[in-house]
Design a protein around this motif. Structure first.
Motif, PDB file in Angstrom:
ATOM      1  N   ALA A 115     -33.236   4.179  48.135  1.00  0.00           N
ATOM      2  CA  ALA A 115     -34.584   3.790  48.461  1.00  0.00           C
ATOM      3  C   ALA A 115     -35.436   5.136  49.182  1.00  0.00           C
ATOM      4  CB  ALA A 115     -34.496   2.860  49.460  1.00  0.00           C
ATOM      5  N   SER A 116     -34.671   5.870  49.824  1.00  0.00           N
ATOM      6  CA  SER A 116     -35.110   7.123  50.251  1.00  0.00           C
ATOM      7  C   SER A 116     -35.060   8.421  49.403  1.00  0.00           C
ATOM      8  CB  SER A 116     -34.578   7.353  51.667  1.00  0.00           C
ATOM      9  OG  SER A 116     -34.838   6.522  52.611  1.00  0.00           O
ATOM     10  N   ASP A 117     -35.723   9.258  49.673  1.00  0.00           N
ATOM     11  CA  ASP A 117     -35.896  10.828  48.788  1.00  0.00           C
ATOM     12  C   ASP A 117     -34.526  11.338  48.694  1.00  0.00           C
ATOM     13  OD1 ASP A 117     -38.434  10.677  48.510  1.00  0.00           O
ATOM     14  OD2 ASP A 117     -38.943  11.986  50.099  1.00  0.00           O
ATOM     15  N   VAL A 118     -34.018  11.648  47.723  1.00  0.00           N
ATOM     16  CA  VAL A 118     -32.844  12.046  47.133  1.00  0.00           C
ATOM     17  C   VAL A 118     -33.011  13.644  47.366  1.00  0.00           C
ATOM     18  CG1 VAL A 118     -30.918  12.785  45.471  1.00  0.00           C
ATOM     19  CG2 VAL A 118     -31.824  10.350  45.805  1.00  0.00           C
ATOM     20  N   ARG A 119     -32.278  14.337  48.102  1.00  0.00           N
ATOM     21  CA  ARG A 119     -32.445  15.885  48.608  1.00  0.00           C
ATOM     22  C   ARG A 119     -31.129  16.325  48.267  1.00  0.00           C
ATOM     23  NH1 ARG A 119     -34.473  14.395  54.514  1.00  0.00           N
ATOM     24  NH2 ARG A 119     -36.459  13.024  54.005  1.00  0.00           N
ATOM     25  N   PRO A 120     -31.188  17.735  48.424  1.00  0.00           N
ATOM     26  CA  PRO A 120     -29.945  18.575  48.432  1.00  0.00           C
ATOM     27  C   PRO A 120     -29.134  18.103  49.693  1.00  0.00           C
ATOM     28  CG  PRO A 120     -31.785  20.018  48.056  1.00  0.00           C
ATOM     29  CD  PRO A 120     -32.404  18.779  48.417  1.00  0.00           C
ATOM     30  N   GLY A 121     -27.910  17.604  49.209  1.00  0.00           N
ATOM     31  CA  GLY A 121     -26.933  17.229  50.259  1.00  0.00           C
ATOM     32  C   GLY A 121     -27.109  15.691  50.422  1.00  0.00           C
ATOM     33  N   SER A 122     -27.667  15.107  49.386  1.00  0.00           N
ATOM     34  CA  SER A 122     -27.752  13.683  49.570  1.00  0.00           C
ATOM     35  C   SER A 122     -26.256  13.189  48.810  1.00  0.00           C
ATOM     36  CB  SER A 122     -28.614  13.117  48.449  1.00  0.00           C
ATOM     37  OG  SER A 122     -30.101  12.986  49.114  1.00  0.00           O
ATOM     38  N   ARG A 123     -25.675  12.283  49.419  1.00  0.00           N
ATOM     39  CA  ARG A 123     -24.378  11.530  49.209  1.00  0.00           C
ATOM     40  C   ARG A 123     -24.527  10.074  49.420  1.00  0.00           C
ATOM     41  NH1 ARG A 123     -20.108  15.089  48.165  1.00  0.00           N
ATOM     42  NH2 ARG A 123     -18.977  13.175  47.339  1.00  0.00           N
ATOM     43  N   LEU A 124     -23.621   9.253  48.796  1.00  0.00           N
ATOM     44  CA  LEU A 124     -23.185   8.259  49.444  1.00  0.00           C
ATOM     45  C   LEU A 124     -21.942   8.351  50.415  1.00  0.00           C
ATOM     46  CD1 LEU A 124     -23.510   6.108  45.934  1.00  0.00           C
ATOM     47  CD2 LEU A 124     -25.199   6.505  47.630  1.00  0.00           C
ATOM     48  N   SER A 125     -22.227   7.676  51.407  1.00  0.00           N
ATOM     49  CA  SER A 125     -21.066   7.977  52.581  1.00  0.00           C
ATOM     50  C   SER A 125     -19.953   7.231  52.114  1.00  0.00           C
ATOM     51  CB  SER A 125     -21.640   7.661  53.920  1.00  0.00           C
ATOM     52  OG  SER A 125     -22.046   6.285  53.894  1.00  0.00           O
ATOM     53  N   CYS A 126     -20.133   6.193  51.317  1.00  0.00           N
ATOM     54  CA  CYS A 126     -18.783   5.430  50.969  1.00  0.00           C
ATOM     55  C   CYS A 126     -17.643   6.331  49.924  1.00  0.00           C
ATOM     56  CB  CYS A 126     -18.963   4.341  50.365  1.00  0.00           C
ATOM     57  SG  CYS A 126     -19.680   4.375  48.617  1.00  0.00           S
ATOM     58  N   GLN A 127     -18.369   7.644  49.467  1.00  0.00           N
ATOM     59  CA  GLN A 127     -17.549   8.398  48.738  1.00  0.00           C
ATOM     60  C   GLN A 127     -17.065   9.548  49.429  1.00  0.00           C
ATOM     61  OE1 GLN A 127     -16.969   7.495  45.274  1.00  0.00           O
ATOM     62  NE2 GLN A 127     -17.610   5.653  46.326  1.00  0.00           N
ATOM     63  N   ILE A 128     -17.184   9.797  50.586  1.00  0.00           N
ATOM     64  CA  ILE A 128     -16.781  10.844  51.422  1.00  0.00           C
ATOM     65  C   ILE A 128     -15.599  10.363  52.338  1.00  0.00           C
ATOM     66  CG2 ILE A 128     -17.223  12.607  52.825  1.00  0.00           C
ATOM     67  CD1 ILE A 128     -20.311  12.198  52.470  1.00  0.00           C
ATOM     68  N   ASN A 129     -14.350  10.746  51.813  1.00  0.00           N
ATOM     69  CA  ASN A 129     -13.253  10.284  52.656  1.00  0.00           C
ATOM     70  C   ASN A 129     -12.787  11.290  53.760  1.00  0.00           C
ATOM     71  OD1 ASN A 129     -12.376   7.865  51.419  1.00  0.00           O
ATOM     72  ND2 ASN A 129     -11.745   8.945  49.572  1.00  0.00           N
ATOM     73  N   VAL A 130     -12.638  10.841  54.910  1.00  0.00           N
ATOM     74  CA  VAL A 130     -12.489  11.782  55.989  1.00  0.00           C
ATOM     75  C   VAL A 130     -11.118  12.391  55.835  1.00  0.00           C
ATOM     76  CG1 VAL A 130     -12.119  11.837  58.604  1.00  0.00           C
ATOM     77  CG2 VAL A 130     -13.951  10.492  57.506  1.00  0.00           C
ATOM     78  N   THR A 131     -11.027  13.730  56.177  1.00  0.00           N
ATOM     79  CA  THR A 131      -9.886  14.397  56.262  1.00  0.00           C
ATOM     80  C   THR A 131      -9.743  15.267  57.399  1.00  0.00           C
ATOM     81  OG1 THR A 131     -10.624  16.383  54.945  1.00  0.00           O
ATOM     82  CG2 THR A 131      -9.826  14.690  53.595  1.00  0.00           C
ATOM     83  N   PRO A 132      -8.638  15.911  58.048  1.00  0.00           N
ATOM     84  CA  PRO A 132      -8.729  16.621  59.352  1.00  0.00           C
ATOM     85  C   PRO A 132      -9.643  17.978  58.767  1.00  0.00           C
ATOM     86  CG  PRO A 132      -6.539  15.993  58.893  1.00  0.00           C
ATOM     87  CD  PRO A 132      -7.434  15.591  57.612  1.00  0.00           C
TER      88      PRO A 132
END
Length: 107
Positions: free
Chosen positions: A76-93
């Motif tokens: 819904a908002s502008d896609v910019r450099p750095g745009s990601r779906l936060s569900c696809q970023i798995n947290v690592t140390p």
């Protein structure tokens, strides 16, 4: 665990210790961060967990898959450099200190 800073569109910052293996989206939803809707629950079937990864971190996370890039087209908002779906970023140390900004709207 990794510390993730979520910056809402209005500038409100929330820092959360997100367990390793959890997605950035799950960390937000489980802690009531405004600005992450996550309608599909992380199934890569919507774009309501759209975020902007801080430029200092964009090269430290795996690149978006083709499916994620396609789904971002419906954000819904502008896609910019750095745009990601936060569900696809798995947290690592290694992501300790990650900063993500949230768009003005998700739908």
């Amino acid at each position: 665990m990794a510390s993730v800073t979520y910056i809402e569109h209005n500038g409100t910052q929330t820092v959360i210790e997100v367990p390793t293996g959890t997605s950035v989206m799950q960390g937000a939803v489980q802690n009531g961060v405004e600005g992450i809707v996550a309608e599909c629950g992380g199934g890569l079937a919507c774009a309501t967990c759209h975020c902007y990864v801080d430029p200092a971190w964009t090269n430290k996370i795996p690149p978006a898959s083709e499916a994620e890039r396609q789904m971002l087209e419906s954000a819904a908002s502008d896609v910019r450099p750095g745009s990601r779906l936060s569900c696809q970023i798995n947290v690592t140390p290694q992501l300790d200190g990650l900063v993500v900004r949230l768009p003005e709207k998700q739908y």
